[in-house]
Design a protein around this motif. Structure first.
Motif, short mmCIF file in Angstrom:
data_model
loop_
_atom_site.label_atom_id
_atom_site.label_comp_id
_atom_site.label_asym_id
_atom_site.label_seq_id
_atom_site.Cartn_x
_atom_site.Cartn_y
_atom_site.Cartn_z
N VAL A 34 -1.39 2.12 -12.89
CA VAL A 34 -1.34 0.76 -12.36
C VAL A 34 0.08 0.48 -11.88
O VAL A 34 1.05 0.73 -12.59
CB VAL A 34 -1.74 -0.26 -13.46
N VAL A 35 0.20 -0.04 -10.65
CA VAL A 35 1.50 -0.37 -10.07
C VAL A 35 1.63 -1.88 -10.02
O VAL A 35 0.76 -2.58 -9.49
CB VAL A 35 1.63 0.21 -8.64
N LEU A 82 -7.42 -5.09 -6.70
CA LEU A 82 -7.74 -5.39 -5.29
C LEU A 82 -7.11 -4.39 -4.34
O LEU A 82 -7.59 -4.23 -3.21
CB LEU A 82 -7.29 -6.80 -4.94
N ARG A 83 -6.02 -3.74 -4.75
CA ARG A 83 -5.39 -2.74 -3.87
C ARG A 83 -6.13 -1.42 -3.85
O ARG A 83 -5.89 -0.60 -2.98
CB ARG A 83 -3.94 -2.52 -4.32
N SER A 84 -7.01 -1.21 -4.80
CA SER A 84 -7.74 0.07 -4.86
C SER A 84 -8.62 0.20 -3.62
O SER A 84 -9.43 -0.69 -3.33
CB SER A 84 -8.61 0.13 -6.11
N PRO A 85 -8.50 1.31 -2.88
CA PRO A 85 -9.27 1.46 -1.63
C PRO A 85 -10.76 1.68 -1.92
O PRO A 85 -11.13 2.58 -2.67
CB PRO A 85 -8.65 2.70 -0.99
N VAL A 133 1.70 5.10 -2.74
CA VAL A 133 1.81 6.52 -2.38
C VAL A 133 2.68 7.26 -3.40
O VAL A 133 2.35 8.37 -3.84
CB VAL A 133 2.39 6.67 -0.96
N LEU A 134 3.80 6.63 -3.79
CA LEU A 134 4.68 7.23 -4.79
C LEU A 134 3.95 7.43 -6.11
O LEU A 134 4.07 8.48 -6.76
CB LEU A 134 5.90 6.34 -5.00
#
Length: 832
Positions: A722-723, A554-557, A674-675
């Protein structure tokens, strides 16, 4: 008709004279295009005549003037009367199209919630007495010691049931629970604690302590010999040994003439080990000296506060109302008085007893509803009365051995309150009846408690309450939670075989304990063991990994429209399975709130999602985010209903504890993303330019640095990293386990290499031996050899048989080949 104007008649006559119907309709359309045919225009007779010649609106969409005109006139006149070949939709018999009949879809009957009712010993359809409102009374703890996992068994299980009724089935639940702060156990424990501390404050000398411990052990030994219960006997024997072991060093120190801090230390050790023995002994001699009621209230106040802390730590909802026996003494006195007035109670020597025989023989009443087979069980009845209330004198006050105390005349050394029968205190069973009756009235929907409370406690509650209200329905549904065992053994406070809630929470989280309970039926025995908890941990890991993967997805833009991708067969099938699992979950919850089946269905759903995501990953395609989000939110919702996820978490397990998850995740995730992207770029450049040191730093960031902050990076070939934001302690445990596994692999690899080296060295050593010498060293087996070194006689001088000689010849020939191989190896420059 609004008028009879013939303004357009000539045009109509010419049009109606056209023989070809299609040409006639086109001409009519051309004519009508010049007219104002908006709703409300006046109809002429020519309009009506032209309309009657049409059977329906034209099918050709270009003839929209005729179609619009036809619908307007049909609305006024009801449709054409002539029959002819239709030029559009079929009309009804009257000329007007009829709306087709509609019938509701067929469906199966919805599931009804059924609960296992101890009153009937079957699953009964749950029907509250007042619409959606549910009145529920739960027996609370007797607060004289630390809360243990037996308490957790009952109160977590009831919390789950309460949440399901409230949040899933949408009942309006009013939940009442009591605290027993007046009881024989509390009185005895408070008195003994007071007397022991008073003894300790006198700072007795070592000799005095030893003498007192020896004196206390005498009645203790008698009690041990009289104990028939093997578990209790074993516990008393352990205590006796512990006291003896603690006394030996003190006796030795006294014989050696020691003094000072070392001697005082040994005194304190003995006092601690002999506390129970000394307390019993002191109580037997000085109990009547304890007269201040405050001494009996301090102990339950302390342990009640600890109980509430434990329940909060376990995420157990607080009751809507909490009652304490000490606060309801006036109501209890009134309750007892009415039972006496109704003819079911009698006073005897300052106490009041319930007349079980009269009650059982009264019309409309029944004694022993829950466990009728236990009626008359004197052991159970005595345990229900309490240790301080089963003296021969007290037992002689009853009309029948099955009668039980409603009110107990206080003896010296017991708290007391004024009442019509003299100073006394409430019996155990009456407290719940009086408090529940005061708050919930003559009939409640649910009464809950532990399985071991059925008889005599709950059967006596039922009897005295129905005697008070003169009814036969004080409780509609009796729910009893199953026993809890510790690694297969009975758990008992009196046997000191129990695990406190605080100790359990040092090993496992409240969620893990709750998941363990959810994985078992609330009414069956639950074994608290390493295997049980490992199953809960594995289940938590499975769900957590799924939630983390969905969060990462879900965080993938992506653009808003791109989120709604076309569904392929895989999505359709997964969605069908999703709805089947939801239906199965609902059916399981209707079946006595079967959380075990619910969790299995949820596990299967997660497994299907994982297979779907793995297939997508293998195909280098992103999974469908909207579908997976729906499934993840459903699972989150169900876990919230069960109390396994805090309310503030929108999806999955919260990170960082209650109240911190939302702010933590929303704050740090953009920076971590970002990291991660920066690290991916650096790794790509390092691989292209072959800079292994940079790759090693990137791996160290992933494996050593970020886990300390509760961050997990997962690298996948050809896909973005994947974070995952994970609980730090859990992540460090994962890392330790990974390191342990890797270390074990390395150790096994080294061990295998060492064994190979040893085997090769042994083989080489064997190869070096010439065949003529191989048997010469075995003088313990053979005494004579031939010219080639082959044995001919055994150690006793007997000639070897042909079979033995043949076997040795084969070994000799094998060694010849092996030694020849060695000689060739040396000749070719191999090891000497």
């Amino acid at each position: 008709m609004a008028g009879s104007s013939t303004e357009h008649a000539p045009d109509y006559r010419a049009i109606l004279g056209i023989s070809d119907e299609a040409a006639r309709v086109r001409a009519l359309d051309a004519h009508l295009s010049t007219r104002s045919y908006v709703q409300g225009f006046a109809l002429s007779q020519a309009d009506v005549d032209a309309f009657r010649q049409l059977s329906g609106p034209p099918a050709d969409p270009q003839l929209f003037h005729v179609a619009r005109w036809f619908r307007h006139v049909a609305a006024i006149l009801g449709g054409p009367r002539t029959t002819g070949p239709p030029c559009g939709l079929q009309a009804t018999g009257r000329g007007r199209r009829a709306q087709p009949a509609w019938s509701p879809p067929a469906r199966s009957e919805p599931c009804q919630l059924r609960l296992y009712n101890s009153l009937t010993r079957r699953k009964d359809v749950f029907v509250p007495q007042d619409g959606r409102r549910v009145t529920w009374y739960c027996c609370g703890p007797t607060v004289y010691d630390a809360s243990h996992m037996g308490h957790a068994r009952s109160y977590i299980s009831f919390d789950i049931l309460r949440r399901v009724l409230r949040d899933y089935f949408k009942f309006d639940v009013f939940y009442c629970m009591n605290i027993t702060d007046i009881d024989d156990k509390i009185i005895k424990r408070a008195r003994q604690n007071y007397l022991f501390e008073r003894y300790r404050e006198t700072q007795p000398q070592a000799v005095q302590v030893l003498e007192d411990v020896r004196a206390a052990l005498q009645p203790f030994s008698t009690k041990l010999q009289e104990t028939a219960d093997p578990d209790k006997r074993q516990m008393l024997e352990r205590l006796q040994r512990a006291v003896a072991q603690a006394a030996e060093p003190l006796e030795a120190a006294l014989r050696a003439g020691q003094a000072g801090q070392e001697l005082d230390g040994r005194v304190q050790v003995l006092l601690e080990e002999a506390k129970d023995v000394l307390s019993d002994w002191l109580d037997s001699m000085h109990s009547s000296e304890v007269t201040d009621n405050s001494i009996f209230s301090e102990l339950p106040k302390f342990w009640e506060a600890e109980f509430h802390k434990d329940m909060e730590a376990l995420n157990v909802l607080p009751p809507d109302v909490l009652t304490r026996v000490s606060e309801y003494v006036p109501e209890i006195v009134d309750f007892v008085q009415k039972i006496v007035d109704n003819g079911y109670g009698y006073a005897s020597n300052g106490s009041v007893y319930f007349d079980t025989v009269k009650f059982a023989n009264s019309e409309g009443h029944s004694y022993g509803k829950l466990v009728p087979e236990a009626v008359g069980d004197q052991k159970a009845l005595h345990e229900g009365e309490g240790d301080l209330s089963i003296s021969a004198e007290r037992l002689s006050e009853k009309r029948s051995p099955s009668d039980f105390a409603l009110w107990k005349a206080s003896k010296p050394g017991e708290p007391s309150w004024p009442c019509p029968w003299g100073k006394g205190r409430p019996g155990w069973h009456i407290e719940c009846s009086a408090m529940a009756g005061t708050l919930l009235g003559a009939s409640m929907d649910i009464h809950g408690g532990g399985f071991d409370l059925r008889f005599p406690h709950h059967d006596n509650e039922l009897a005295q309450s129905e005697a008070y209200f003169e009814n036969d329905c004080w409780v509609r549904y009796f729910l009893h939670t199953g026993h809890l065992t510790i690694a297969g053994c009975k758990m008992s406070k009196s046997l000191k075989n129990f695990v406190t809630i605080k100790d359990a929470l040092k090993k496992h989280s409240a969620r893990q304990l709750r998941l363990a309970f959810l994985m078992h039926s609330w009414k069956d025995t639950l074994d608290y063991s390493a295997n049980t908890m490992e199953s809960a941990l594995q289940y938590e890991r499975l769900l957590n990994e799924f939630f983390l993967n969905v969060k990462d997805l879900l965080r993938s833009p992506v653009e808003v429209a791109a989120r709604f991708e076309k569904w392929e067969d895989e999505e359709t099938e997964l969605n069908k399975s999703f709805y089947k699992k939801k239906a199965a979950v609902h059916q399981a919850l209707c079946d006595n709130v079967d959380t075990r089946t619910v969790l299995e269905e949820m596990r299967a759903l997660v497994g299907q999602c994982n297979l779907y995501m793995a297939a997508r990953k293998a195909a280098r395609r992103r999974p469908h985010r909207v579908l997976l989000e729906s499934i993840a939110r459903y699972l989150t919702h169900m876990l919230k209903i069960f109390g396994a996820i805090e309310e503030e978490s929108p999806l999955g397990f919260p990170v960082g504890g209650a109240g911190t998850s939302l702010s933590l995740e929303s704050t740090v995730m953009p920076y971590l993303q970002v990291l991660s992207e920066f690290r991916e770029g650096v790794r790509r450049i390092a691989r292209e330019h072959r800079v292994p040191e940079v790759l090693q730093l990137s791996d160290a960031l992933r494996d050593d640095i970020l886990p300390e902050l509760g961050v997990r990076l997962e690298d996948h070939e050809g896909l973005p990293t994947v974070v995952k934001l994970v609980d730090r302690d859990a992540l460090l445990r994962e890392r330790e386990e990974k390191q342990r596994v890797e270390e074990e692999k390395r150790r096994k690899k080294e061990e295998a290499a060492r064994k190979r080296q040893e085997q090769e060295a042994a083989k080489l050593a064997k190869m070096k031996i010439p065949p003529s010498e191989m048997f010469l060293s075995e003088s313990d087996k053979y005494s004579k050899f031939d010219e080639n070194g082959l044995p001919t006689h055994d150690s006793e001088g007997k000639e070897l048989s042909k079979g033995q000689a043949k076997k040795l010849r084969k070994l000799f020939e094998a060694q010849e080949r092996l030694h020849l191989e060695y000689l060739q190896l040396v000749q070719n420059g191999g090891p000497p």
